[in-house]
Design a protein around this motif. Structure first.
Motif, mmCIF file in Angstrom:
data_model
loop_
_atom_site.group_PDB
_atom_site.id
_atom_site.type_symbol
_atom_site.label_atom_id
_atom_site.label_comp_id
_atom_site.label_asym_id
_atom_site.label_seq_id
_atom_site.Cartn_x
_atom_site.Cartn_y
_atom_site.Cartn_z
ATOM 1 N N ILE A 108 0.841 -1.198 0.000
ATOM 2 C CA ILE A 108 0.000 0.000 0.000
ATOM 3 C C ILE A 108 0.875 1.247 0.000
ATOM 4 O O ILE A 108 0.642 2.180 -0.785
ATOM 5 N N SER A 109 1.906 1.280 0.854
ATOM 6 C CA SER A 109 2.754 2.477 0.921
ATOM 7 C C SER A 109 3.533 2.678 -0.375
ATOM 8 O O SER A 109 3.716 3.819 -0.819
ATOM 9 N N ARG A 110 3.980 1.586 -1.017
ATOM 10 C CA ARG A 110 4.663 1.717 -2.312
ATOM 11 C C ARG A 110 3.713 2.224 -3.387
ATOM 12 O O ARG A 110 4.077 3.062 -4.220
ATOM 13 N N ALA A 111 2.470 1.723 -3.381
ATOM 14 C CA ALA A 111 1.483 2.155 -4.369
ATOM 15 C C ALA A 111 1.107 3.617 -4.163
ATOM 16 O O ALA A 111 0.952 4.370 -5.133
ATOM 17 N N VAL A 112 0.981 4.058 -2.908
ATOM 18 C CA VAL A 112 0.683 5.468 -2.625
ATOM 19 C C VAL A 112 1.827 6.342 -3.127
ATOM 20 O O VAL A 112 1.603 7.374 -3.779
ATOM 21 N N ALA A 113 3.074 5.943 -2.847
ATOM 22 C CA ALA A 113 4.232 6.717 -3.305
ATOM 23 C C ALA A 113 4.273 6.784 -4.835
ATOM 24 O O ALA A 113 4.596 7.833 -5.410
ATOM 25 N N GLU A 114 3.918 5.684 -5.483
ATOM 26 C CA GLU A 114 3.899 5.665 -6.946
ATOM 27 C C GLU A 114 2.831 6.599 -7.507
ATOM 28 O O GLU A 114 3.076 7.349 -8.460
ATOM 29 N N LEU A 115 1.640 6.601 -6.903
ATOM 30 C CA LEU A 115 0.564 7.478 -7.366
ATOM 31 C C LEU A 115 0.900 8.944 -7.104
ATOM 32 O O LEU A 115 0.565 9.819 -7.916
ATOM 33 N N LEU A 116 1.552 9.233 -5.982
ATOM 34 C CA LEU A 116 1.959 10.609 -5.704
ATOM 35 C C LEU A 116 3.026 11.078 -6.685
ATOM 36 O O LEU A 116 2.966 12.211 -7.177
ATOM 37 N N SER A 117 3.993 10.217 -7.004
ATOM 38 C CA SER A 117 5.047 10.624 -7.939
ATOM 39 C C SER A 117 4.504 10.751 -9.367
ATOM 40 O O SER A 117 4.999 11.562 -10.137
ATOM 41 N N ALA A 118 3.468 9.973 -9.712
ATOM 42 C CA ALA A 118 2.839 10.091 -11.030
ATOM 43 C C ALA A 118 1.842 11.248 -11.081
ATOM 44 O O ALA A 118 1.275 11.524 -12.132
ATOM 45 N N GLU A 119 1.623 11.898 -9.946
ATOM 46 C CA GLU A 119 0.702 13.029 -9.809
ATOM 47 C C GLU A 119 -0.734 12.660 -10.201
ATOM 48 O O GLU A 119 -1.458 13.463 -10.765
ATOM 49 N N LEU A 120 -1.134 11.435 -9.874
ATOM 50 C CA LEU A 120 -2.513 11.006 -10.091
ATOM 51 C C LEU A 120 -3.364 11.224 -8.847
ATOM 52 O O LEU A 120 -4.588 11.236 -8.924
ATOM 53 N N ILE A 121 -2.710 11.373 -7.686
ATOM 54 C CA ILE A 121 -3.398 11.725 -6.445
ATOM 55 C C ILE A 121 -2.642 12.875 -5.791
ATOM 56 O O ILE A 121 -1.476 13.116 -6.110
ATOM 57 N N VAL A 122 -3.318 13.564 -4.878
ATOM 58 C CA VAL A 122 -2.730 14.675 -4.138
ATOM 59 C C VAL A 122 -2.957 14.397 -2.661
ATOM 60 O O VAL A 122 -4.056 14.007 -2.259
ATOM 61 N N LYS A 123 -1.914 14.593 -1.840
ATOM 62 C CA LYS A 123 -2.065 14.408 -0.391
ATOM 63 C C LYS A 123 -2.729 15.660 0.172
ATOM 64 O O LYS A 123 -2.243 16.770 -0.030
ATOM 65 N N THR A 124 -3.848 15.467 0.853
ATOM 66 C CA THR A 124 -4.591 16.606 1.394
ATOM 67 C C THR A 124 -4.450 16.738 2.906
ATOM 68 O O THR A 124 -4.802 17.766 3.466
ATOM 69 N N ARG A 125 -3.965 15.686 3.567
ATOM 70 C CA ARG A 125 -3.694 15.769 5.006
ATOM 71 C C ARG A 125 -2.591 14.781 5.344
ATOM 72 O O ARG A 125 -2.603 13.628 4.894
ATOM 73 N N GLU A 126 -1.646 15.226 6.128
ATOM 74 C CA GLU A 126 -0.560 14.372 6.585
ATOM 75 C C GLU A 126 -1.070 13.480 7.717
ATOM 76 O O GLU A 126 -1.854 13.922 8.558
ATOM 77 N N GLY A 127 -0.641 12.232 7.736
ATOM 78 C CA GLY A 127 -1.050 11.331 8.802
ATOM 79 C C GLY A 127 -0.311 11.629 10.098
ATOM 80 O O GLY A 127 0.854 12.019 10.087
ATOM 81 N N LYS A 128 -0.998 11.463 11.228
ATOM 82 C CA LYS A 128 -0.400 11.699 12.548
ATOM 83 C C LYS A 128 -0.584 10.439 13.369
ATOM 84 O O LYS A 128 -1.708 9.996 13.584
ATOM 85 N N PHE A 129 0.511 9.889 13.805
ATOM 86 C CA PHE A 129 0.445 8.646 14.560
ATOM 87 C C PHE A 129 0.703 8.922 16.034
ATOM 88 O O PHE A 129 1.794 8.706 16.548
ATOM 89 N N THR A 130 -0.314 9.454 16.689
ATOM 90 C CA THR A 130 -0.225 9.681 18.123
ATOM 91 C C THR A 130 -1.194 8.734 18.810
ATOM 92 O O THR A 130 -2.184 8.321 18.225
ATOM 93 N N ASN A 131 -0.877 8.414 20.040
ATOM 94 C CA ASN A 131 -1.744 7.489 20.758
ATOM 95 C C ASN A 131 -2.218 8.180 22.023
ATOM 96 O O ASN A 131 -1.407 8.492 22.887
#
Length: 177
Positions: A75-98
């Motif tokens: 999943i993370s490789r596919a997301v990176a591939e879609l971002l580099s191909a500019e087919l998707i845009v990141k609209t919010r950064e993930g936050k891993f807090t507990n």
């Protein structure tokens, strides 16, 4: 009071969204060069899109595992591939807090970004982040087969009356006597 349009058409609550992928995106080199995982994740993003939530699409493993995804790394490789191909845009950064972690959110690049109740770190747009139809006009598709430049050296010979001579057929000589 009358029924709403979606209820009268049987669309309310049925989960019948749409993930329209325009032909200009299908034929674009950015899409054609995707790996299988990248193309599948793009289709899963399009499946999450319901017409008014572009920017609120998630690639969380808990969501995608129900759709057949078995590896967080894929999943993370596919997301990176879609971002580099500019087919998707990141609209919010993930936050891993507990407690209170938030997953990253994405938007399809060929659709305008919608206002998603203040969840996004980017403002809503009136135009898509990437306009593939304008790119198609600027970069025409390559010619298939031999172009005119390659045909210059292959001109066929002509006979005395100006007709082309065939290189495959033997010319019959007709006796005029």
């Amino acid at each position: 009071m009358g029924r709403s349009y979606t209820k009268s058409k049987g669309r309310a609550g049925s989960g019948a969204g749409h993930g329209a992928l325009p032909r200009v995106v299908w034929e674009h080199p950015s899409y054609c060069n995707l790996s299988g995982a990248g193309a599948k994740l793009l289709m899963d993003f399009a499946c999450q899109f319901n017409g008014h939530n572009n920017g609120d699409l998630q690639a969380a493993y808990s969501v995608l595992s129900k759709r057949g995804w078995r590896s967080r790394q894929t999943i993370s490789r596919a997301v990176a591939e879609l971002l580099s191909a500019e087919l998707i845009v990141k609209t919010r950064e993930g936050k891993f807090t507990n407690p209170g972690g938030q997953c990253a959110l994405y938007a399809l690049a060929w659709i305008q970004i919608h206002d998603c109740e203040g969840k996004l770190e980017v403002p809503p747009t009136s135009k898509p982040p990437r306009q593939f139809s304008l790119e198609a006009i600027k970069t025409p598709s390559p010619e298939h087969g031999l172009g005119s430049v390659h045909r210059r050296g292959r001109q066929r010979a002509r006979d005395g009356s100006g007709r082309y001579q065939s290189v495959h057929k033997r010319v019959r000589l007709v006796d005029t006597a």
